[in-house]
Write an enzyme that holds these catalytic residues in place. Structure first.
Site, short mmCIF file in Angstrom:
data_model
loop_
_atom_site.label_atom_id
_atom_site.label_comp_id
_atom_site.label_asym_id
_atom_site.label_seq_id
_atom_site.Cartn_x
_atom_site.Cartn_y
_atom_site.Cartn_z
CE LYS A 84 -3.74 0.31 2.51
NZ LYS A 84 -4.62 0.13 3.76
C1 E4P Z 1 -8.10 0.85 4.27
O1 E4P Z 1 -7.41 -0.15 3.83
C2 E4P Z 1 -7.83 1.67 5.68
O2 E4P Z 1 -7.27 0.73 6.43
C3 E4P Z 1 -9.53 1.74 6.13
O3 E4P Z 1 -10.37 1.19 5.62
C4 E4P Z 1 -9.49 3.18 6.98
O4 E4P Z 1 -10.86 3.18 7.47
P1 E4P Z 1 -11.11 4.16 8.61
O5 E4P Z 1 -11.51 5.22 8.20
O6 E4P Z 1 -12.41 3.00 9.47
O7 E4P Z 1 -9.72 4.17 9.53
#
Ligand code: E4P
Length: 216
Positions: A84
């Site tokens: 990522k």
């Molecule tokens: C994506 O991979 C992120 O880890 C994630 O979905 C972030 O979500 P949040 O807004 O609940 O922290």
């Protein structure tokens, strides 16, 4: 639409995987920090559970060279790792370099369709728009996913949309209807999807009636 678990909590990963609910796991540095364990150890354990699906692991550098180095290191750990890379201008160079080396990359923290277009052009295999965080600031996260879906379809772009920051089952249904490829969500949302008081009541009713059936 595939469902991924957005978590590094080993028990939840095992449960969701054994239920057949998920085909991948996504993490980010905040999610990792909740487990109070070394990143490497967690990643090894997660990839040993999710043997047949992607495990997303995020770089921490904010400069292209650092992201590239970290991305190469992460990718070496397992063939299932998806690196990522944050969707910032420096990140695009890392996406281009890593994907040209055959490393699978997800461009994350995507908050606009323009960012998604650039990600796809740079070679990202996945883009991750953050649905809930847009809703939190009075914008419409689902609308963004629909816009990206429409653009990718119109342009024949095969970069997969992995909708992130998914907060509840209605998000999931809407994402599935619009043809988003993947939704990643906390374990809580998967359990909310699996649970319905009517199903519970029906099972209780069947068991109660079964007591009346002669057993001999
Ligand atoms: C994506 O991979 C992120 O880890 C994630 O979905 C972030 O979500 P949040 O807004 O609940 O922290």
């Amino acid at each position: 639409m595939k469902i991924f678990l957005d978590s590094a909590h080993i028990e939840d990963i095992k449960k969701a995987y054994d239920m057949g609910a998920i085909s991948g796991v996504t993490t980010n540095p905040s999610i990792i920090s909740r487990e109070n364990r070394k990143f490497e150890d967690l990643l090894n354990e997660i990839t040993s559970i999710i043997v047949d699906g992607p495990v997303f692991a995020e770089v921490l550098s904010v400069d292209a060279e650092g992201m590239i180095e970290e991305g190469r290191r992460l990718a070496k750990k397992s063939k299932n790792i998806v690196v990522k890379i944050p969707m910032i201008p420096e990140g695009l160079k890392a996406v281009k370099t890593l994907s040209s080396e055959g490393i699978t990359v997800c461009n994350t923290v995507v908050f606009s369709a323009s960012q998604a277009i650039l990600s796809a052009n740079a070679g990202a295999s996945y883009v991750a728009p953050f649905v809930g965080r847009l809703d939190d600031i009075g914008e419409d996260g689902l609308c963004l996913c629909q816009e990206i879906r429409d653009i990718f379809d119109a342009q024949g772009i095969d970069t997969k949309i992995v909708a992130a920051s998914v907060r509840h089952p209605v998000h999931v249904n809407s994402l599935a209807k619009m043809g988003v490829d993947i939704a990643t969500m906390p374990f809580k949302v998967i359990m909310q999807m699996a649970t319905n008081p009517n199903s519970q009541r029906a099972v209780e009713g069947f068991l109660k009636d079964w007591e009346k059936v002669p057993k001999e």
